[in-house]
Design an enzyme around this catalytic site. Structure first.
Site, PDB file in Angstrom:
ATOM      1  N   VAL A  12       0.839  -1.202   0.000  1.00 38.31           N
ATOM      2  CA  VAL A  12       0.000   0.000   0.000  1.00 38.31           C
ATOM      3  C   VAL A  12       0.874   1.252   0.000  1.00 38.31           C
ATOM      4  CG1 VAL A  12      -1.673   1.287   1.401  1.00 38.31           C
ATOM      5  CG2 VAL A  12      -1.960  -1.171   1.061  1.00 38.31           C
ATOM      6  N   THR A 122      -5.284  -1.045   7.278  1.00 42.56           N
ATOM      7  CA  THR A 122      -6.584  -1.525   7.762  1.00 42.56           C
ATOM      8  C   THR A 122      -6.478  -1.762   9.260  1.00 42.56           C
ATOM      9  OG1 THR A 122      -6.988  -2.539   5.654  1.00 42.56           O
ATOM     10  CG2 THR A 122      -8.333  -3.318   7.476  1.00 42.56           C
ATOM     11  N   GLU A 152      -7.642   1.990   2.266  1.00 40.27           N
ATOM     12  CA  GLU A 152      -7.161   1.685   0.919  1.00 40.27           C
ATOM     13  C   GLU A 152      -7.968   0.527   0.343  1.00 40.27           C
ATOM     14  OE1 GLU A 152      -4.757   3.281  -1.043  1.00 40.27           O
ATOM     15  OE2 GLU A 152      -6.057   1.991  -2.226  1.00 40.27           O
ATOM     16  N   PHE A 153      -8.395   0.661  -0.904  1.00 43.11           N
ATOM     17  CA  PHE A 153      -9.188  -0.404  -1.520  1.00 43.11           C
ATOM     18  C   PHE A 153      -8.475  -1.048  -2.702  1.00 43.11           C
ATOM     19  CE2 PHE A 153     -12.257   2.503   0.469  1.00 43.11           C
ATOM     20  CZ  PHE A 153     -12.934   1.607   1.294  1.00 43.11           C
ATOM     21  N   ARG A 155      -6.309  -3.361  -5.236  1.00 43.92           N
ATOM     22  CA  ARG A 155      -6.069  -4.806  -5.331  1.00 43.92           C
ATOM     23  C   ARG A 155      -4.669  -5.055  -5.862  1.00 43.92           C
ATOM     24  NH1 ARG A 155     -10.642  -5.704  -9.511  1.00 43.92           N
ATOM     25  NH2 ARG A 155      -9.832  -3.637  -9.957  1.00 43.92           N
ATOM     26  N   GLU A 156      -4.036  -6.097  -5.376  1.00 45.79           N
ATOM     27  CA  GLU A 156      -2.731  -6.486  -5.914  1.00 45.79           C
ATOM     28  C   GLU A 156      -2.929  -6.890  -7.367  1.00 45.79           C
ATOM     29  OE1 GLU A 156      -0.660  -9.271  -3.476  1.00 45.79           O
ATOM     30  OE2 GLU A 156      -1.168  -8.190  -1.651  1.00 45.79           O
ATOM     31  N   LYS A 205     -14.125  -0.072   5.452  1.00 46.75           N
ATOM     32  CA  LYS A 205     -13.093  -0.939   4.888  1.00 46.75           C
ATOM     33  C   LYS A 205     -13.362  -2.412   5.236  1.00 46.75           C
ATOM     34  CE  LYS A 205      -9.305  -2.655   3.389  1.00 46.75           C
ATOM     35  NZ  LYS A 205      -8.357  -2.496   2.348  1.00 46.75           N
ATOM     36  N   GLY A 254     -14.479 -20.918  -7.335  1.00 50.53           N
ATOM     37  CA  GLY A 254     -13.145 -21.499  -7.441  1.00 50.53           C
ATOM     38  C   GLY A 254     -12.727 -22.190  -6.163  1.00 50.53           C
ATOM     39  N   CYS A 261      -5.430  -9.718   2.513  1.00 49.86           N
ATOM     40  CA  CYS A 261      -6.502  -8.910   3.112  1.00 49.86           C
ATOM     41  C   CYS A 261      -7.722  -9.693   3.551  1.00 49.86           C
ATOM     42  CB  CYS A 261      -6.934  -7.822   2.129  1.00 49.86           C
ATOM     43  SG  CYS A 261      -5.651  -6.629   1.840  1.00 49.86           S
TER      44      CYS A 261
HETATM   45  C1  UDX Z   1      -8.721  -7.266  -1.837  1.00 45.07           C
HETATM   46  C2  UDX Z   1      -9.785  -6.217  -2.149  1.00 45.07           C
HETATM   47  O1  UDX Z   1     -10.384  -6.503  -3.426  1.00 45.07           O
HETATM   48  C3  UDX Z   1      -9.197  -4.819  -2.122  1.00 45.07           C
HETATM   49  O2  UDX Z   1     -10.229  -3.859  -2.313  1.00 45.07           O
HETATM   50  C4  UDX Z   1      -8.525  -4.585  -0.764  1.00 45.07           C
HETATM   51  O3  UDX Z   1      -7.886  -3.321  -0.741  1.00 45.07           O
HETATM   52  C5  UDX Z   1      -7.497  -5.671  -0.485  1.00 45.07           C
HETATM   53  O4  UDX Z   1      -8.124  -6.968  -0.579  1.00 45.07           O
HETATM   54  P1  UDX Z   1      -6.707  -8.431  -3.154  1.00 45.07           P
HETATM   55  O5  UDX Z   1      -6.465  -9.196  -1.899  1.00 45.07           O
HETATM   56  O6  UDX Z   1      -5.553  -7.816  -3.863  1.00 45.07           O
HETATM   57  O7  UDX Z   1      -7.747  -7.238  -2.879  1.00 45.07           O
HETATM   58  O8  UDX Z   1      -7.403  -9.450  -4.185  1.00 45.07           O
HETATM   59  P2  UDX Z   1      -8.804  -9.647  -4.894  1.00 45.07           P
HETATM   60  O9  UDX Z   1      -8.660  -9.419  -6.337  1.00 45.07           O
HETATM   61  O10 UDX Z   1      -9.885  -8.927  -4.210  1.00 45.07           O
HETATM   62  O11 UDX Z   1      -8.997 -11.228  -4.659  1.00 45.07           O
HETATM   63  C6  UDX Z   1      -9.048 -11.788  -3.342  1.00 45.07           C
HETATM   64  C7  UDX Z   1      -9.235 -13.284  -3.406  1.00 45.07           C
HETATM   65  O12 UDX Z   1     -10.530 -13.621  -3.881  1.00 45.07           O
HETATM   66  C8  UDX Z   1      -8.261 -14.006  -4.355  1.00 45.07           C
HETATM   67  O13 UDX Z   1      -7.849 -15.198  -3.722  1.00 45.07           O
HETATM   68  C9  UDX Z   1      -9.089 -14.319  -5.584  1.00 45.07           C
HETATM   69  O14 UDX Z   1      -8.643 -15.472  -6.267  1.00 45.07           O
HETATM   70  C10 UDX Z   1     -10.450 -14.559  -4.938  1.00 45.07           C
HETATM   71  N1  UDX Z   1     -11.579 -14.315  -5.853  1.00 45.07           N
HETATM   72  C11 UDX Z   1     -11.819 -13.052  -6.310  1.00 45.07           C
HETATM   73  C12 UDX Z   1     -12.421 -15.369  -6.217  1.00 45.07           C
HETATM   74  O15 UDX Z   1     -12.225 -16.529  -5.819  1.00 45.07           O
HETATM   75  N2  UDX Z   1     -13.490 -15.088  -7.027  1.00 45.07           N
HETATM   76  C13 UDX Z   1     -13.767 -13.846  -7.483  1.00 45.07           C
HETATM   77  O16 UDX Z   1     -14.780 -13.703  -8.204  1.00 45.07           O
HETATM   78  C14 UDX Z   1     -12.902 -12.793  -7.123  1.00 45.07           C
END
Ligand code: UDX
Length: 430
Positions: A12, A122, A152-153, A155-156, A205, A254, A261
């Site tokens: 972040v 967070t 912060e929102f 995504r990686e 958040k 999945g 997070c």
């Molecule tokens: C998340 C939030 O989206 C973000 O707003 C916050 O700031 C940090 O946490 P991130 O952890 O980077 O972001 O990943 P994200 O793309 O949200 O995916 C999280 C997990 O959910 C992953 O393991 C992904 O594979 C899974 N996922 C996501 C699913 O299994 N199905 C989906 O439809 C979306």
């Protein structure tokens, strides 16, 4: 142009400092890890994030982005200081605030002018108030300050795009004028800005992350029901997603959610609920559904291969999601543990996370590409949906494998095509 300081150059912090510099501000990013700072000065980033290296380089060259380990240097001219340090999970599920606390103490000791302290990490609801008390306690002089929560929102994997094009900016403060000054910094992003109190911003958040995790656990549960009843979850999700009240995002069934997070934030929200005598029934189910996802893989492999002892199982994708090298709470970790415990020889390939995986998972044999991972394998599991796995030569794979058994944990292949090619193929909810 404003003078901004950012404490912590992890995910972040590095994205925040770089992107604010790119908006024309003068930014000093601080990390207590001197090696990290020295590397950044040489252009070596501590994380993998598509596109970030170029933006760091551009802003360092333009003289708008600096790195330091000295609080004195970081705070000398700062009008705004963002706290972006880690808040890892404690054993009891609560958030560990030791890094926030030491950052706040250092800010208190080193501030020389009126300062707006903005929390990006967070943090449990109520932390903003505690930050204000801690600053007062450790200040050497009575310098005015305000505390703002700006969760912060991003995504990686898409962090820069998420920073520059946010769905909203949430700002919470006891002092509206301070929140408005922080809002001003965000105006070039042209996103809706919500100004509220500290605790509400902190809760937004947690509630957002918990809701997204709930959406995924929900679709995963429905996927299991689809499987039992002969419906197709991918089409169910499309059919649901057109309803604007539901939305298309986060309905990919999945092997479950991982990362830095969702797991820690859902747990921390449930913990806060329990600490305050409310019963987080829904959050508990959301976590329980997620914890069960990886068992499906072992059940399927045992069903197809019998005893897994001595069998070669290939995992494609090790990072918790595509476009990152982050392995935190990745499903691959659970799979390596479960399959190794059954005596299987687990091989894995990831386009980016292989070095991180090698350090973390000594039982895993890391391969240089997908085909070497599959070579002479008894079965393959698609764990992370990297784009390069979507276009693999399936006929070649079939020839390379001892037995053509595929568990597609992210629904990237077409079941009919896989059946036509003669694979023993299983995906999620189809
Ligand atoms: C998340 C939030 O989206 C973000 O707003 C916050 O700031 C940090 O946490 P991130 O952890 O980077 O972001 O990943 P994200 O793309 O949200 O995916 C999280 C997990 O959910 C992953 O393991 C992904 O594979 C899974 N996922 C996501 C699913 O299994 N199905 C989906 O439809 C979306």
């Amino acid at each position: 142009m404003k003078n901004i300081s950012v404490i912590g150059v992890g995910y972040v912090g590095l994205v925040t400092s770089t992107c604010f510099a790119d908006l024309g501000n003068n930014v000093i990013a601080l990390d207590i890890n001197k090696e990290r700072v020295a590397n950044l000065k040489k252009g070596i980033l501590p994380i993998y994030e598509p596109g970030l290296e170029e933006v760091v380089e551009r802003n360092v060259e333009a003289g708008r982005l600096h790195f330091t380990s000295s609080y004195d240097e970081a705070l000398r001219d700062a009008e705004f200081v963002f706290i972006a340090v880690g808040t890892p999970e404690k054993k009891d599920g609560g958030a560990d605030l030791q890094y926030v606390e030491s950052a706040v103490r250092e800010i208190a000791k080193n501030m020389t002018r009126e300062l707006i302290i903005i929390n990006k990490s967070t943090v449990p609801v109520g932390t903003g108030d505690w930050v204000a008390e801690t600053i007062k306690k450790y200040q050497s002089k009575d310098i005015p300050f305000s505390v703002v929560s700006c969760p912060e929102f991003l995504r990686e994997g898409s962090a820069i795009a998420d920073f520059t094009n946010p769905a909203r900016t949430v700002l919470g403060s006891a002092k509206k004028s301070a929140a408005e000054k922080v809002a001003h910094l965000h105006l070039p992003l042209r996103a809706p800005i919500i100004i509220t109190d500290l605790r509400t911003a902190e809760m937004i958040k947690y509630a957002s992350n918990a809701f997204l995790a709930t959406k995924i656990s929900f679709i995963n549960e429905v996927a299991d029901i689809c499987e039992a009843l002969g419906a197709d979850i991918k089409e169910v999700a499309v059919g649901m997603g057109y309803d604007p009240r539901i939305g298309k995002a986060f309905l990919d069934a999945g092997l479950g959610w991982g990362g830095s997070c969702f797991p820690k934030d859902v747990k921390a929200l449930a913990y806060m609920a329990k600490q305050n005598q409310t019963h987080p029934q829904m959050l508990n189910s959301v976590m329980e559904i997620n914890a069960d996802r990886s068992n499906k893989v072992v059940d399927f492999l045992e069903d197809k291969l019998g005893d897994l002892s001595g069998k070669k199982i290939a995992l494609l994708g090790l990072a918790f999601k595509p476009n990152t090298d982050d392995m935190r709470e990745a499903v691959s970790i659970k799979l390596v543990d479960a399959l190794s415990a059954k005596g299987a020889a687990v091989h894995g390939y990831d386009p980016v996370a292989q070095d991180v995986a090698a350090k973390l998972l000594p039982d895993l044999a890391i391969e240089k590409d997908a085909y070497s991972a599959l070579d002479q394998a008894n079965a393959v599991v698609i764990v992370t949906e990297w784009n390069e796995f979507k276009q693999l030569n399936l006929e070649k794979i079939k020839k390379l494998m001892i037995s053509p058994v595929i568990f597609d944990g992210r629904n990237i292949y077409d079941p009919e095509q896989m059946a036509r090619l003669g694979f023993a193929y299983k995906s999620i909810g189809r």
